[in-house]
Design a protein around this motif. Structure first.
Motif, PDB file in Angstrom:
ATOM      1  N   PHE A   7      23.404 -54.715 -10.965  1.00  0.00           N
ATOM      2  CA  PHE A   7      23.161 -55.400  -9.698  1.00  0.00           C
ATOM      3  C   PHE A   7      23.877 -56.745  -9.584  1.00  0.00           C
ATOM      4  O   PHE A   7      23.480 -57.609  -8.833  1.00  0.00           O
ATOM      5  N   GLN A   8      24.970 -56.919 -10.316  1.00  0.00           N
ATOM      6  CA  GLN A   8      25.734 -58.159 -10.255  1.00  0.00           C
ATOM      7  C   GLN A   8      26.626 -58.207  -9.014  1.00  0.00           C
ATOM      8  O   GLN A   8      26.940 -59.268  -8.525  1.00  0.00           O
ATOM      9  N   ALA A  43       9.064 -45.852  -5.921  1.00  0.00           N
ATOM     10  CA  ALA A  43       9.025 -46.847  -6.994  1.00  0.00           C
ATOM     11  C   ALA A  43      10.410 -47.304  -7.440  1.00  0.00           C
ATOM     12  O   ALA A  43      10.524 -48.181  -8.293  1.00  0.00           O
ATOM     13  N   ILE A  44      11.456 -46.743  -6.856  1.00  0.00           N
ATOM     14  CA  ILE A  44      12.808 -47.045  -7.328  1.00  0.00           C
ATOM     15  C   ILE A  44      13.155 -48.527  -7.153  1.00  0.00           C
ATOM     16  O   ILE A  44      13.861 -49.107  -7.966  1.00  0.00           O
ATOM     17  N   ALA A  48      14.612 -52.167  -9.973  1.00  0.00           N
ATOM     18  CA  ALA A  48      15.648 -53.189  -9.800  1.00  0.00           C
ATOM     19  C   ALA A  48      15.100 -54.606  -9.913  1.00  0.00           C
ATOM     20  O   ALA A  48      15.860 -55.553 -10.113  1.00  0.00           O
ATOM     21  N   LEU A  49      13.795 -54.762  -9.788  1.00  0.00           N
ATOM     22  CA  LEU A  49      13.201 -56.103  -9.793  1.00  0.00           C
ATOM     23  C   LEU A  49      13.524 -56.951 -11.028  1.00  0.00           C
ATOM     24  O   LEU A  49      13.763 -58.145 -10.882  1.00  0.00           O
ATOM     25  N   PRO A  50      13.544 -56.391 -12.232  1.00  0.00           N
ATOM     26  CA  PRO A  50      13.871 -57.238 -13.376  1.00  0.00           C
ATOM     27  C   PRO A  50      15.252 -57.894 -13.281  1.00  0.00           C
ATOM     28  O   PRO A  50      15.498 -58.924 -13.904  1.00  0.00           O
ATOM     29  N   ALA A  68      14.292 -53.178 -20.831  1.00  0.00           N
ATOM     30  CA  ALA A  68      13.003 -52.593 -21.206  1.00  0.00           C
ATOM     31  C   ALA A  68      12.028 -52.632 -20.032  1.00  0.00           C
ATOM     32  O   ALA A  68      11.292 -51.661 -19.797  1.00  0.00           O
ATOM     33  N   GLN A  69      12.015 -53.737 -19.293  1.00  0.00           N
ATOM     34  CA  GLN A  69      11.135 -53.830 -18.123  1.00  0.00           C
ATOM     35  C   GLN A  69      11.505 -52.777 -17.082  1.00  0.00           C
ATOM     36  O   GLN A  69      10.627 -52.114 -16.516  1.00  0.00           O
ATOM     37  N   ALA A  70      12.789 -52.619 -16.834  1.00  0.00           N
ATOM     38  CA  ALA A  70      13.237 -51.629 -15.843  1.00  0.00           C
ATOM     39  C   ALA A  70      12.927 -50.214 -16.312  1.00  0.00           C
ATOM     40  O   ALA A  70      12.496 -49.367 -15.519  1.00  0.00           O
ATOM     41  N   ASN A  71      13.127 -49.944 -17.594  1.00  0.00           N
ATOM     42  CA  ASN A  71      12.877 -48.603 -18.132  1.00  0.00           C
ATOM     43  C   ASN A  71      11.394 -48.257 -18.154  1.00  0.00           C
ATOM     44  O   ASN A  71      11.034 -47.081 -18.192  1.00  0.00           O
ATOM     45  N   ALA A  72      10.530 -49.258 -18.126  1.00  0.00           N
ATOM     46  CA  ALA A  72       9.085 -49.021 -18.155  1.00  0.00           C
ATOM     47  C   ALA A  72       8.537 -48.578 -16.794  1.00  0.00           C
ATOM     48  O   ALA A  72       7.399 -48.130 -16.711  1.00  0.00           O
TER      49      ALA A  72
END
Length: 85
Positions: A7-8, A43-44, A48-50, A68-72
């Motif tokens: 997301f850069q 939930a997609i 992206a929020l992290p 890890a946050q995104a994968n959770a």
């Protein structure tokens, strides 16, 4: 080879949604009212929020903790129309 953090770039969200659509067999986009896109898990966006601090901030580093946050994030199983050109 050069790699960009997730997301850069400004259009990364559209690529992410399109990749999701293709991974679910949606090879052709759809049109809803005046928008184009496809159906994606509700939930997609949470996945992206992290990375929300990364766009346009090259000083923000994407770490293994952010991945890890995104994968959770688990998919909800419910879909909604997501607009992406």
């Amino acid at each position: 080879m050069f790699l960009d953090a997730p997301f850069q770039n400004p259009d990364e969200w559209a690529h992410f949604l399109r990749a999701y659509q293709i991974s679910r067999g949606g090879f052709v986009g759809t049109q809803s009212e005046r928008m184009t896109g496809g159906f994606a898990d509700r939930a997609i966006g949470a996945a992206a929020l992290p990375f929300q601090g990364a766009p346009f901030h090259v000083d923000v580093k994407v770490t293994s903790e952010l991945y890890a946050q995104a994968n959770a994030i688990g998919w909800s199983g419910a879909t909604e129309f997501a607009s992406y050109p």
